[in-house]
Design a protein around this motif. Structure first.
Motif: not given
Length: 115
Positions: A1-2, A30-36, A95-97, A99-106
Motif C-alpha cells: 500500500x502506498x 481501508x477501514x479509516x483514512x485520516x489526516x494528521x 494515514x490509512x488503517x 481492516x487487517x489492523x495494519x496502518x500505512x503512512x504517506x
C-alpha cells in the motif's frame, strides 16, 4: 500500500489549501483514512478522519474550517482547509488503517500559514 500526499504550501492567514492523498489500491480496502499533523516541537495529532462508511470526525481546533472527503473513483482522500491560521502550520500526513489492523503512512506535506 502506498499513499502519496500532496498539496501543501505557503498561504496567508485566512487563505485556503487542499491536500490530496492518493492511494495505490481501492479506497474501500481501508477501514479509516485520516489526516494528521505535526508542528515543530509537538506531538503528531489527528486532524480529520473518514471511515469506509463515510463517517467523519474532526479535531476541535479545525471544526468548521476543514473538510475531509474522498473521491472513490480516484482512490483519493482530500482535506479542504479554509480560514487557515498560523497555528495550522505543520507537516501534514495521511494515514490509512486497514481492516487487517495494519496502518500505512504517506510522506508528509508542509503547510505554512504566514503573512
Amino acid at each position: 500500500v502506498q499513499l502519496q500526499a500532496s498539496g501543501g504550501g505557503l498561504v496567508q492567514p485566512g487563505g485556503s489549501l487542499r491536500l490530496s492523498c492518493a492511494t495505490s489500491g481501492s479506497i474501500f480496502s481501508f477501514k479509516v483514512m485520516g489526516w494528521y499533523r505535526q508542528a515543530p516541537g509537538k506531538q503528531r495529532e489527528s486532524v480529520a478522519t473518514i471511515t469506509s462508511g463515510g463517517w467523519t470526525d474532526y479535531a476541535d481546533s479545525v471544526k468548521g474550517r476543514f473538510t475531509i472527503y474522498r473521491d472513490d473513483a480516484k482512490n483519493t482522500v482530500f482535506l479542504q482547509m479554509n480560514s487557515l491560521k498560523p497555528e495550522d502550520t505543520a507537516v501534514y500526513y495521511c494515514k490509512a488503517e486497514m481492516w487487517s489492523g495494519m496502518d500505512y503512512w504517506g510522506q508528509g506535506t508542509q503547510v505554512t500559514v504566514s503573512s
